[in-house]
Enzyme design. Structure first.
Site, short mmCIF file in Angstrom:
data_model
loop_
_atom_site.label_atom_id
_atom_site.label_comp_id
_atom_site.label_asym_id
_atom_site.label_seq_id
_atom_site.Cartn_x
_atom_site.Cartn_y
_atom_site.Cartn_z
N LYS A 162 -5.59 2.61 -18.82
CA LYS A 162 -5.24 3.14 -20.16
C LYS A 162 -3.82 2.73 -20.49
O LYS A 162 -3.00 2.45 -19.59
CB LYS A 162 -5.38 4.66 -20.22
CG LYS A 162 -4.50 5.48 -19.25
CD LYS A 162 -3.07 5.72 -19.70
CE LYS A 162 -2.26 6.46 -18.66
NZ LYS A 162 -0.81 6.39 -18.83
N VAL A 169 -0.52 -0.27 -9.26
CA VAL A 169 -0.39 1.12 -8.78
C VAL A 169 0.94 1.74 -9.22
O VAL A 169 1.97 1.05 -9.22
CB VAL A 169 -0.50 1.13 -7.24
CG1 VAL A 169 -0.24 2.52 -6.68
CG2 VAL A 169 -1.87 0.61 -6.80
N ALA A 170 0.90 3.03 -9.56
CA ALA A 170 2.10 3.77 -10.01
C ALA A 170 2.80 2.96 -11.09
O ALA A 170 4.01 2.70 -11.02
CB ALA A 170 3.02 4.09 -8.84
N GLY A 184 1.95 3.37 -14.71
CA GLY A 184 1.81 3.91 -16.07
C GLY A 184 0.48 3.56 -16.72
O GLY A 184 0.27 3.78 -17.91
N GLY A 234 -2.57 4.64 -15.39
CA GLY A 234 -3.58 5.66 -15.11
C GLY A 234 -4.64 5.25 -14.10
O GLY A 234 -5.73 5.80 -14.11
N GLY A 235 -4.32 4.32 -13.22
CA GLY A 235 -5.34 3.78 -12.30
C GLY A 235 -5.97 4.84 -11.41
O GLY A 235 -7.20 4.89 -11.30
N SER A 268 -8.20 7.14 -13.43
CA SER A 268 -9.43 6.46 -13.84
C SER A 268 -10.40 6.33 -12.66
O SER A 268 -11.61 6.54 -12.81
CB SER A 268 -9.10 5.08 -14.41
OG SER A 268 -10.27 4.47 -14.92
N ASP A 314 -4.14 13.24 -16.42
CA ASP A 314 -4.65 12.07 -17.15
C ASP A 314 -6.16 11.87 -16.93
O ASP A 314 -6.76 11.04 -17.59
CB ASP A 314 -3.92 10.79 -16.72
CG ASP A 314 -2.59 10.63 -17.45
OD1 ASP A 314 -2.34 11.40 -18.41
OD2 ASP A 314 -1.80 9.75 -17.06
P1 ATP Z 1 -0.27 7.83 -14.74
O1 ATP Z 1 -0.12 6.74 -15.76
O2 ATP Z 1 -1.57 8.60 -14.85
O3 ATP Z 1 0.93 8.70 -14.56
P2 ATP Z 1 0.11 5.81 -12.77
O4 ATP Z 1 -0.71 4.69 -13.28
O5 ATP Z 1 1.57 5.74 -13.05
O6 ATP Z 1 -0.46 7.15 -13.32
P3 ATP Z 1 -1.34 5.69 -10.28
O7 ATP Z 1 -1.59 4.23 -10.14
O8 ATP Z 1 -2.47 6.55 -10.67
O9 ATP Z 1 -0.08 5.95 -11.23
O10 ATP Z 1 -0.73 6.15 -8.86
C1 ATP Z 1 0.10 7.28 -8.69
C2 ATP Z 1 0.19 7.65 -7.19
O11 ATP Z 1 -1.07 8.15 -6.76
C3 ATP Z 1 0.54 6.50 -6.27
O12 ATP Z 1 1.70 6.85 -5.57
C4 ATP Z 1 -0.64 6.35 -5.32
O13 ATP Z 1 -0.26 6.16 -3.97
C5 ATP Z 1 -1.42 7.67 -5.46
N1 ATP Z 1 -2.90 7.44 -5.44
C6 ATP Z 1 -3.82 8.20 -4.84
N2 ATP Z 1 -5.07 7.71 -5.06
C7 ATP Z 1 -4.93 6.61 -5.84
C8 ATP Z 1 -5.85 5.68 -6.38
N3 ATP Z 1 -7.18 5.77 -6.21
N4 ATP Z 1 -5.35 4.68 -7.13
C9 ATP Z 1 -4.00 4.59 -7.35
N5 ATP Z 1 -3.11 5.44 -6.82
C10 ATP Z 1 -3.55 6.45 -6.08
#
Ligand code: ATP
Length: 289
Positions: free
Chosen positions: A11, A95-96, A98, A100-101, A104, A136
């Site tokens: 997202k 990962v981490a 922004g 929403g991986g 999702s 999210d």
């Molecule tokens: P948002 O935009 O919802 O704030 P994000 O995209 O910034 O999220 P994510 O990629 O969801 O962040 O990862 C956030 C944290 O969650 C990471 O530190 C990661 O180690 C942990 N995590 C646990 N399970 C997962 C997963 N299936 N995928 C990604 N990260 C995960």
């Protein structure tokens, strides 16, 4: 059926307005969220007892630390399933970042398990389980395009805007959502009404993209503003950081324009993903009601 693969889309936040701090430690927000065509793959099999989760990304935990493990455990408990499940996650979404991986992936796992275990849960019931895992997660049951309020868990589905393309540019480091919220100065936020972005042309949306978290992340990582500038130089109609960053998105009217910008930005140390804004949710087919 013993196995199912669910595509979990990323997202972006076309608008993210932080309205105030709440007594429960969270913030009240208003967000316009849009699913985009970059996907993790969540493969779920019936197997043994309990839940096992494997994730192929080095920085993401396998097992109980993965949000998908928590989602599966919650759904198995709710559906009183008699078999266990093994879940394997192929990460394509940074990962981490922004995008929403994790949220999702959790929503995709709930959707897949709902079918595989014949749990018969409705969209609202699945979104309710999701809300207990992360703010999210509920969006992924109301996408592709929705307005989120409260802590992010109160969703209103919006009619999809005209088709557009998005260039995601990830500068290659991770950010912590908690850290960004801890460092926001609410006296400096603009209290933008995210409703203003809805229902109009792509050009209008692009001209009004907004994110109150950007000043916090960009103060620590000025490259965010460089990426935005580069996207605008390459013809984006608008560019902004997504969520707590560091991924920045640029909006394009055409696939051609988006791919041309991707080509010229890919020479730098950035990961670029030219993707379409989704007009239908890939998770839609998995809810029962
Ligand atoms: P948002 O935009 O919802 O704030 P994000 O995209 O910034 O999220 P994510 O990629 O969801 O962040 O990862 C956030 C944290 O969650 C990471 O530190 C990661 O180690 C942990 N995590 C646990 N399970 C997962 C997963 N299936 N995928 C990604 N990260 C995960």
């Amino acid at each position: 059926m013993n196995e199912i693969t669910v595509m979990a889309p990323a997202k972006i936040n076309l608008c993210l307005s932080v309205l105030g701090r709440r007594s429960d430690g969270y913030h009240d927000v208003e967000m316009v969220m849009q699913m985009v065509g970059l996907y993790d793959e969540v493969l779920i099999s019936r197997k043994g007892t309990g839940v096992t989760v494997y994730c192929d990304a080095a920085s993401v935990p396998s097992g109980e630390g993965n949000i998908v493990w928590k989602a599966a455990a919650a759904l198995l408990k709710r559906s009183r399933a008699d078999s266990g499940v093994a879940i394997s996650i192929k990460k394509n979404i940074p990962v981490a970042a922004g995008l929403g991986g994790g949220s999702s992936d959790a929503a995709a796992a709930l959707c897949g398990l709902n079918i595989l275990l014949d749990a018969g849960l409705s969209r609202e019931e699945l979104a309710g389980i999701g809300a207990g895992l992360g703010m999210d997660v509920p969006f992924f049951f109301h996408g592709p395009f929705a307005l989120a309020r409260g802590r992010g868990e109160l969703l209103t589905r919006l009619p999809p805007p005209p088709r557009f393309w998005v260039l995601l540019v990830n500068p290659g480091f991770e950010t912590s959502t908690a850290w960004v919220y801890q460092n926001i100065n609410l006296r400096l936020t603009k209290k933008v009404d995210c409703n203003n972005i809805v229902g109009l042309s792509v050009r209008h949306i692009a001209a009004n993209v907004h994110n109150d978290l950007e000043t916090v992340t960009a103060a620590a990582h000025p490259v965010i503003l460089k990426v935005e500038e580069a996207l605008m130089d390459q013809g984006a109609l608008g560019a902004r950081m997504s969520g707590s960053g560091p991924t920045v998105f640029g909006i394009f009217e055409t696939e051609k324009g988006c791919r041309a910008a991707a080509d010229s930005l890919s020479g730098r140390n950035w990961r670029v993903f030219p993707v379409e804004a989704l007009t239908a949710s890939p998770l839609e087919v998995y809810h029962t009601k």
